[in-house]
Design an enzyme around this catalytic site. Structure first.
Site, PDB file in Angstrom:
ATOM      1  N   SER A  11      -7.405 -25.494  11.782  1.00  0.00           N
ATOM      2  CA  SER A  11      -8.219 -24.618  12.468  1.00  0.00           C
ATOM      3  C   SER A  11      -7.367 -23.700  13.479  1.00  0.00           C
ATOM      4  O   SER A  11      -6.705 -24.196  14.224  1.00  0.00           O
ATOM      5  CB  SER A  11      -9.365 -25.011  13.107  1.00  0.00           C
ATOM      6  OG  SER A  11     -10.084 -24.089  13.883  1.00  0.00           O
TER       7      SER A  11
ATOM      8  N   TYR B   8      -9.486 -17.031  11.914  1.00  0.00           N
ATOM      9  CA  TYR B   8     -10.837 -15.942  11.776  1.00  0.00           C
ATOM     10  C   TYR B   8     -10.241 -14.664  12.120  1.00  0.00           C
ATOM     11  O   TYR B   8      -9.090 -14.654  12.685  1.00  0.00           O
ATOM     12  CB  TYR B   8     -11.730 -16.274  13.266  1.00  0.00           C
ATOM     13  CG  TYR B   8     -11.994 -17.728  13.365  1.00  0.00           C
ATOM     14  CD1 TYR B   8     -13.291 -18.079  12.912  1.00  0.00           C
ATOM     15  CD2 TYR B   8     -11.358 -18.496  14.467  1.00  0.00           C
ATOM     16  CE1 TYR B   8     -13.688 -19.473  12.806  1.00  0.00           C
ATOM     17  CE2 TYR B   8     -11.765 -19.781  14.352  1.00  0.00           C
ATOM     18  CZ  TYR B   8     -12.898 -20.302  13.871  1.00  0.00           C
ATOM     19  OH  TYR B   8     -13.275 -21.413  13.964  1.00  0.00           O
TER      20      TYR B   8
ATOM     21  N   THR C  58     -11.820 -17.386   7.244  1.00  0.00           N
ATOM     22  CA  THR C  58     -13.348 -17.736   7.511  1.00  0.00           C
ATOM     23  C   THR C  58     -14.073 -16.427   7.707  1.00  0.00           C
ATOM     24  O   THR C  58     -13.686 -15.460   8.349  1.00  0.00           O
ATOM     25  CB  THR C  58     -13.542 -18.430   8.753  1.00  0.00           C
ATOM     26  OG1 THR C  58     -12.783 -19.618   8.562  1.00  0.00           O
ATOM     27  CG2 THR C  58     -14.904 -18.646   9.156  1.00  0.00           C
TER      28      THR C  58
ATOM     29  N   LYS D  51     -13.441 -18.386   2.904  1.00  0.00           N
ATOM     30  CA  LYS D  51     -14.563 -19.504   3.134  1.00  0.00           C
ATOM     31  C   LYS D  51     -15.637 -19.076   3.826  1.00  0.00           C
ATOM     32  O   LYS D  51     -15.499 -18.358   4.675  1.00  0.00           O
ATOM     33  CB  LYS D  51     -13.882 -20.428   4.033  1.00  0.00           C
ATOM     34  CG  LYS D  51     -14.706 -21.671   4.376  1.00  0.00           C
ATOM     35  CD  LYS D  51     -13.893 -22.921   4.998  1.00  0.00           C
ATOM     36  CE  LYS D  51     -14.823 -23.715   5.983  1.00  0.00           C
ATOM     37  NZ  LYS D  51     -15.582 -23.102   6.906  1.00  0.00           N
TER      38      LYS D  51
ATOM     39  N   HIS E  65     -21.085 -23.035   6.419  1.00  0.00           N
ATOM     40  CA  HIS E  65     -20.453 -23.287   7.777  1.00  0.00           C
ATOM     41  C   HIS E  65     -20.960 -24.597   8.312  1.00  0.00           C
ATOM     42  O   HIS E  65     -21.178 -24.827   9.461  1.00  0.00           O
ATOM     43  CB  HIS E  65     -20.336 -22.212   8.825  1.00  0.00           C
ATOM     44  CG  HIS E  65     -19.048 -22.272   9.718  1.00  0.00           C
ATOM     45  ND1 HIS E  65     -18.292 -21.263   9.477  1.00  0.00           N
ATOM     46  CD2 HIS E  65     -18.861 -23.024  10.725  1.00  0.00           C
ATOM     47  CE1 HIS E  65     -17.199 -21.336  10.513  1.00  0.00           C
ATOM     48  NE2 HIS E  65     -17.733 -22.559  11.253  1.00  0.00           N
TER      49      HIS E  65
HETATM   50  C1  GLV Z   1     -16.422 -23.199  14.559  1.00  0.00           C
HETATM   51  O1  GLV Z   1     -15.740 -22.597  13.619  1.00  0.00           O
HETATM   52  C2  GLV Z   1     -17.563 -23.915  14.794  1.00  0.00           C
HETATM   53  O2  GLV Z   1     -18.223 -23.907  13.683  1.00  0.00           O
HETATM   54  O3  GLV Z   1     -17.699 -24.265  15.826  1.00  0.00           O
END
Ligand code: GLV
Length: 387
Positions: free
Chosen positions: A107, A130, A156, A252, A276
């Site tokens: 990430s 992101y 994302t 995603k 998510h």
């Molecule tokens: C980050 O992507 C989260 O969901 O905290």
């Protein structure tokens, strides 16, 4: 050594051994947590179709994701703050994934940096991004990912702003934690976590701190997303980012056929049907409920994967039977990491693979590419309940 039989066992240990704020961060959904709960509840509504007297010898869970051979089609999802669940958590998870033969995704909001993970592993991993408003940062971070040999970019698309997770606000979530009285009292019973943390230098957002001009509080995920994330993100911008990367891309966070069509039209190599983990739009449908319609819409144009709600090999089997070519797991491996470090991630993967293998056998299946709708029984109207 405790006897671990399933992911729930790892989750219990994770809770005992990890500071409350980080355990809660992983185990939260946004607002009422309806979507978070329904992700798992909906998997539980689907049943498996037992077959008997089918030769079950020579079975395999091997498959491919993005043309890459995998021990099973289960990739480790990008999870923020993994290195706070356990010291050097991203390195430990990436090593476990490499040894097991499944892809690992780092990430942007990790504690260990891209370079840290690359130095400690040899298999190429995937990098998640992101989109930030700061294009210099976007370019530099992609350059770093390329230099580290990352083999795919996960963009994302469902987090331009953060869905509120009540517990994170109440716990004062930050990386590293601020030593308030409740935090100190909590740490008194989690001293092993603290000792390991003192032995590593990786306690900040490794891809961020030192790589951007800081504004606000760089230890706070909430303040970061509020200040830096690109709320004007649209499909043109996603395409721009894909071109900036120039390699394989996974989009995603897709939940509707309309968005799946848009995503496929960008030329993405794979899309992930995902809400998510119930952490963004509370009230959204579970990802398993929307999977078949998305597979019908774009399954011939791009690989369709699923995440959100997978806690067992049976869940993996259900997703694959309903058309996913692969899945991602987040909490299931983070539970392993928080419980037992690298060995815990390996255990989580072993548990899931064994469950998948046994369930395939009992469904009369020997190969991943033979799984299909015939392996599952779905309540009448399950996919049309909401319109
Ligand atoms: C980050 O992507 C989260 O969901 O905290």
């Amino acid at each position: 050594m405790p006897v671990i039989t399933n992911i729930a066992d790892l989750k219990r240990l994770h809770k005992c051994r990890t500071p409350k704020m980080f355990y809660d961060y992983a185990e939260s959904g946004s607002y009422t947590e309806q979507t978070f709960r329904e992700n798992t509840e909906d998997f539980a509504q689907i049943r498996l179709n037992q077959r008997v007297a089918v030769d079950m010898t020579g079975r395999s869970t091997k498959s491919q994701m993005l043309g890459q051979d995998v021990a099973m089609p289960v990739a480790l999802a990008p999870v923020g703050l993994t290195g706070m669940q356990r010291a050097d958590g991203e390195i430990k998870a990436a090593k476990a994934a490499e040894k097991f033969g499944v892809p690992y995704t780092l990430s942007t909001m990790s504690i260990c940096s891209i370079e840290d993970v690359a130095e400690n592993t040899s298999a190429p991993f995937w990098f998640q991004i992101y989109t930030l408003t700061d294009d210099d940062y976007n370019k530099r971070v992609l350059e770093r990912a390329r230099a580290a040999g990352c083999s795919a970019l996960v963009i994302t698309v469902d987090l331009q702003l953060l869905g509120q997770r009540h517990k994170d606000l109440k716990n004062g979530l930050s990386a590293p934690p601020k030593f308030t009285l409740p935090v100190l009292l909590d740490l008194a019973t989690k001293w092993r976590w603290g000792i390991e943390m003192l032995q590593t230098k990786r306690r900040f957002f490794g891809n961020i701190v030192g790589h951007v001009d800081s504004a606000g509080d760089p230890s706070s995920l909430a303040s970061w997303t509020a200040e830096k994330f690109d709320q004007s993100l649209n499909w043109d911008r996603i395409k721009q980012l894909m071109d900036m990367w120039g390699g394989k891309v996974i989009l995603k966070g897709i939940l509707t056929t309309e968005d799946a069509e848009m995503a496929a039209a960008t030329g993405a190599d794979a899309i992930v049907v995902s809400n998510h983990g119930g952490r963004q739009l509370d009230g959204a449908l579970s990802s398993i409920r929307v999977l078949p319609s998305i597979v019908s819409a774009v399954g011939d144009k791009t690989e369709v994967w699923l995440d959100s709600g997978i806690r067992s090999g049976q869940d993996v089997l259900k997703a694959l039977a309903l058309g996913a070519k692969g899945v991602m797991i987040g909490r299931a491996y983070v539970n392993g990491l928080g419980a037992m470090g690298e060995a815990g991630v390996t255990t989580a993967l072993e548990v899931i693979q064994k469950e998948l293998d046994t369930s395939m056998a009992l469904c009369g299946e020997r190969r991943i590419d033979q799984l299909g709708r015939h392996d599952v029984l779905v309540p009448q109207g399950f996919f049309d309940t909401y319109s």
